[in-house]
Design a protein around this motif. Structure first.
Motif, PDB file in Angstrom:
ATOM      1  N   ARG A 167     -47.489  -6.630 -10.758  1.00 18.27           N
ATOM      2  CA  ARG A 167     -46.428  -6.220 -11.683  1.00 18.27           C
ATOM      3  C   ARG A 167     -45.311  -5.426 -10.991  1.00 18.27           C
ATOM      4  O   ARG A 167     -44.319  -5.082 -11.625  1.00 18.27           O
ATOM      5  CB  ARG A 167     -47.036  -5.420 -12.830  1.00 18.27           C
ATOM      6  CG  ARG A 167     -47.976  -6.276 -13.695  1.00 18.27           C
ATOM      7  CD  ARG A 167     -48.657  -5.473 -14.779  1.00 18.27           C
ATOM      8  NE  ARG A 167     -47.693  -5.026 -15.771  1.00 18.27           N
ATOM      9  CZ  ARG A 167     -47.201  -5.794 -16.734  1.00 18.27           C
ATOM     10  NH1 ARG A 167     -47.556  -7.056 -16.814  1.00 18.27           N
ATOM     11  NH2 ARG A 167     -46.347  -5.311 -17.608  1.00 18.27           N
ATOM     12  N   SER A 168     -45.441  -5.183  -9.713  1.00 16.93           N
ATOM     13  CA  SER A 168     -44.406  -4.443  -8.994  1.00 16.93           C
ATOM     14  C   SER A 168     -43.083  -5.213  -8.945  1.00 16.93           C
ATOM     15  O   SER A 168     -42.003  -4.609  -8.923  1.00 16.93           O
ATOM     16  CB  SER A 168     -44.881  -4.138  -7.571  1.00 16.93           C
ATOM     17  OG  SER A 168     -45.100  -5.341  -6.841  1.00 16.93           O
ATOM     18  N   VAL A 169     -43.138  -6.540  -8.930  1.00 17.47           N
ATOM     19  CA  VAL A 169     -41.914  -7.354  -8.920  1.00 17.47           C
ATOM     20  C   VAL A 169     -41.120  -7.114 -10.202  1.00 17.47           C
ATOM     21  O   VAL A 169     -39.890  -6.974 -10.181  1.00 17.47           O
ATOM     22  CB  VAL A 169     -42.240  -8.844  -8.752  1.00 17.47           C
ATOM     23  CG1 VAL A 169     -40.985  -9.705  -8.888  1.00 17.47           C
ATOM     24  CG2 VAL A 169     -42.919  -9.099  -7.416  1.00 17.47           C
ATOM     25  N   LEU A 170     -41.814  -7.073 -11.343  1.00 21.34           N
ATOM     26  CA  LEU A 170     -41.147  -6.808 -12.617  1.00 21.34           C
ATOM     27  C   LEU A 170     -40.496  -5.436 -12.610  1.00 21.34           C
ATOM     28  O   LEU A 170     -39.328  -5.288 -12.990  1.00 21.34           O
ATOM     29  CB  LEU A 170     -42.163  -6.899 -13.760  1.00 21.34           C
ATOM     30  CG  LEU A 170     -41.684  -6.393 -15.122  1.00 21.34           C
ATOM     31  CD1 LEU A 170     -40.592  -7.295 -15.681  1.00 21.34           C
ATOM     32  CD2 LEU A 170     -42.849  -6.269 -16.101  1.00 21.34           C
ATOM     33  N   ARG A 171     -41.225  -4.431 -12.162  1.00 26.12           N
ATOM     34  CA  ARG A 171     -40.684  -3.068 -12.201  1.00 26.12           C
ATOM     35  C   ARG A 171     -39.492  -2.916 -11.269  1.00 26.12           C
ATOM     36  O   ARG A 171     -38.555  -2.164 -11.558  1.00 26.12           O
ATOM     37  CB  ARG A 171     -41.791  -2.070 -11.848  1.00 26.12           C
ATOM     38  CG  ARG A 171     -42.921  -2.050 -12.885  1.00 26.12           C
ATOM     39  CD  ARG A 171     -43.829  -0.843 -12.734  1.00 26.12           C
ATOM     40  NE  ARG A 171     -44.924  -0.917 -13.687  1.00 26.12           N
ATOM     41  CZ  ARG A 171     -46.156  -1.336 -13.378  1.00 26.12           C
ATOM     42  NH1 ARG A 171     -46.429  -1.690 -12.138  1.00 26.12           N
ATOM     43  NH2 ARG A 171     -47.090  -1.375 -14.296  1.00 26.12           N
ATOM     44  N   SER A 172     -39.502  -3.646 -10.179  1.00 24.08           N
ATOM     45  CA  SER A 172     -38.362  -3.628  -9.271  1.00 24.08           C
ATOM     46  C   SER A 172     -37.128  -4.222  -9.958  1.00 24.08           C
ATOM     47  O   SER A 172     -36.010  -3.722  -9.783  1.00 24.08           O
ATOM     48  CB  SER A 172     -38.689  -4.416  -8.004  1.00 24.08           C
ATOM     49  OG  SER A 172     -37.573  -4.488  -7.156  1.00 24.08           O
ATOM     50  N   THR A 174     -36.516  -4.242 -13.189  1.00 23.91           N
ATOM     51  CA  THR A 174     -36.110  -3.502 -14.391  1.00 23.91           C
ATOM     52  C   THR A 174     -35.833  -2.030 -14.112  1.00 23.91           C
ATOM     53  O   THR A 174     -35.670  -1.240 -15.042  1.00 23.91           O
ATOM     54  CB  THR A 174     -37.207  -3.597 -15.469  1.00 23.91           C
ATOM     55  OG1 THR A 174     -38.418  -3.011 -14.948  1.00 23.91           O
ATOM     56  CG2 THR A 174     -37.455  -5.038 -15.877  1.00 23.91           C
ATOM     57  N   GLY A 175     -35.794  -1.653 -12.854  1.00 24.59           N
ATOM     58  CA  GLY A 175     -35.570  -0.241 -12.535  1.00 24.59           C
ATOM     59  C   GLY A 175     -36.774   0.618 -12.789  1.00 24.59           C
ATOM     60  O   GLY A 175     -36.646   1.829 -13.047  1.00 24.59           O
ATOM     61  N   GLY A 176     -37.966   0.007 -12.749  1.00 25.44           N
ATOM     62  CA  GLY A 176     -39.200   0.768 -12.903  1.00 25.44           C
ATOM     63  C   GLY A 176     -39.793   0.741 -14.290  1.00 25.44           C
ATOM     64  O   GLY A 176     -40.824   1.381 -14.540  1.00 25.44           O
ATOM     65  N   PHE A 177     -39.190  -0.001 -15.211  1.00 25.53           N
ATOM     66  CA  PHE A 177     -39.655  -0.008 -16.597  1.00 25.53           C
ATOM     67  C   PHE A 177     -40.512  -1.242 -16.901  1.00 25.53           C
ATOM     68  O   PHE A 177     -40.245  -2.339 -16.406  1.00 25.53           O
ATOM     69  CB  PHE A 177     -38.477   0.019 -17.557  1.00 25.53           C
ATOM     70  CG  PHE A 177     -37.630   1.261 -17.434  1.00 25.53           C
ATOM     71  CD1 PHE A 177     -38.077   2.461 -17.962  1.00 25.53           C
ATOM     72  CD2 PHE A 177     -36.415   1.225 -16.775  1.00 25.53           C
ATOM     73  CE1 PHE A 177     -37.299   3.615 -17.840  1.00 25.53           C
ATOM     74  CE2 PHE A 177     -35.638   2.355 -16.651  1.00 25.53           C
ATOM     75  CZ  PHE A 177     -36.075   3.560 -17.188  1.00 25.53           C
ATOM     76  N   ASP A 178     -41.510  -1.051 -17.751  1.00 25.45           N
ATOM     77  CA  ASP A 178     -42.302  -2.173 -18.241  1.00 25.45           C
ATOM     78  C   ASP A 178     -41.637  -2.760 -19.475  1.00 25.45           C
ATOM     79  O   ASP A 178     -40.796  -2.114 -20.125  1.00 25.45           O
ATOM     80  CB  ASP A 178     -43.719  -1.714 -18.594  1.00 25.45           C
ATOM     81  CG  ASP A 178     -44.731  -2.144 -17.546  1.00 25.45           C
ATOM     82  OD1 ASP A 178     -44.608  -3.287 -17.065  1.00 25.45           O
ATOM     83  OD2 ASP A 178     -45.641  -1.346 -17.218  1.00 25.45           O
ATOM     84  N   LEU A 179     -42.049  -3.989 -19.845  1.00 24.08           N
ATOM     85  CA  LEU A 179     -41.537  -4.621 -21.067  1.00 24.08           C
ATOM     86  C   LEU A 179     -42.328  -4.166 -22.283  1.00 24.08           C
ATOM     87  O   LEU A 179     -41.793  -3.976 -23.365  1.00 24.08           O
ATOM     88  CB  LEU A 179     -41.637  -6.150 -20.947  1.00 24.08           C
ATOM     89  CG  LEU A 179     -40.878  -6.791 -19.784  1.00 24.08           C
ATOM     90  CD1 LEU A 179     -41.116  -8.288 -19.764  1.00 24.08           C
ATOM     91  CD2 LEU A 179     -39.396  -6.497 -19.897  1.00 24.08           C
TER      92      LEU A 179
END
Length: 314
Positions: A167-172, A174-179
């Motif tokens: 999930r690090s790719v997603l946070r990168s 989104t600026g560190g935010f989860d959906l």
């Protein structure tokens, strides 16, 4: 190794062949499908033991194919959400959402919500799009779709994973935010068609590969190439091969099998022989797209549930 949701376990059973249905059932080129009737048929399919219901993503009513007709369809995710409410066990999948024309963050949020709504019964099938008019309407360049597909896939794979490391790719992005809260298990992602990718890329990144009906010898060749690609990537040989088929099922069970565009016309005995051959070749799941000319969808679904599904027990 991924820890998949219940949809993956139900649809892809090692060494077995399972059956699914494309929705809406019947002709989607004129009036929009009657939701009440379609949802009744979806519940029937669930009770009869079909393993998945699928839907296509068609943003614009662009005429296509040899008949030059346009599909008249609801939004695929809202459609599947409705079906989720009237079914209990059957998996729900897109075949395929147009990955190149959808914002991957929006699509990830939708997929996570669909999986939560259906209690783990969701499979996300993804295609690259093949209608130039749609790319023009979305102000997207069709020449870049192969690269865009890979870029969007990477973010989606991260968002739909239950692994904190993935999930690090997603946070990168989104600026560190989860959906939203991460899923309890991974949501399966399948490539539909080649999506302008090599089989080696599909073997490495997809959880399954879906393609269309071909004459037996040609399809056996495609399955051989799929297995070779898996071996080259060191991927599990259990990654499933999915095939769709246009089916016109005669009321006479002994009707001889005749070819149709992307499918066949036959009786249930011929269908059983055909599916047995696919199982022998290594096909894991078959998506039946019903052609309704002489019969209604309910009759055909009931006949397949009574006389075909029991021939392929899990």
């Amino acid at each position: 190794m991924p820890h998949f949701n219940s949809a993956h376990t139900q649809v892809f059973q090692n060494g077995e062949l399972t059956l699914g249905l494309m929705t809406p059932f019947g002709d989607a080129t004129h009036d929009l499908a009657d939701m009440e009737d379609q949802f009744r048929l979806a519940a029937m399919a669930d009770e009869l033991g079909f393993k998945a219901l699928w839907v296509r993503d068609v943003p614009l009513m662009v005429p296509q194919g040899s008949a030059n007709t346009a599909s008249n369809l609801d939004d695929p995710f809202i459609w599947l959400a409705g079906i989720a409410g009237v079914t209990k066990r059957i998996a729900l999948g897109t075949a395929a959402a147009v990955l190149t024309l959808r914002n991957p963050i929006h699509l990830a949020k939708t997929a996570l919500s669909m999986d939560r709504l259906s209690k783990g019964r969701f499979i996300l099938g993804l295609g690259s799009g093949d209608r130039p008019a749609e790319f023009a309407a979305f102000n997207e360049d069709p020449e870049t779709r192969a690269a865009v597909y890979r870029e969007h896939w990477k973010l989606l794979r991260s968002a739909l994973s239950s692994s904190d490391e993935q999930r690090s790719v997603l946070r990168s992005a989104t600026g560190g935010f989860d959906l939203m809260s991460k899923p309890a298990s991974d949501i399966p992602m399948i490539v539909v068609g080649t999506s302008r990718q090599s089989l080696q890329w599909i073997a490495e990144h997809a959880d399954a590969w879906a393609t269309y009906h071909r004459e037996d010898a040609r399809q056996q060749g495609r399955i051989g190439l799929w297995r070779l690609s898996l071996e080259q990537k060191g991927a599990s040989l259990n990654k499933p091969f999915i095939q769709s088929i246009q089916l016109e099922l005669s009321s006479d069970p002994d009707t001889a099998t005749e070819p149709l565009e992307l499918g066949l016309r036959t009786g249930r005995n011929g269908l059983n022989r055909y599916l047995a051959g696919l199982k022998t070749m290594g096909v894991s799941h078959v998506i039946l797209n019903l052609t309704l000319k002489q019969r209604n969808a309910g009759e055909i679904i009931e006949e397949i549930g009574q006389y075909v599904i029991p021939r392929f027990p899990p």
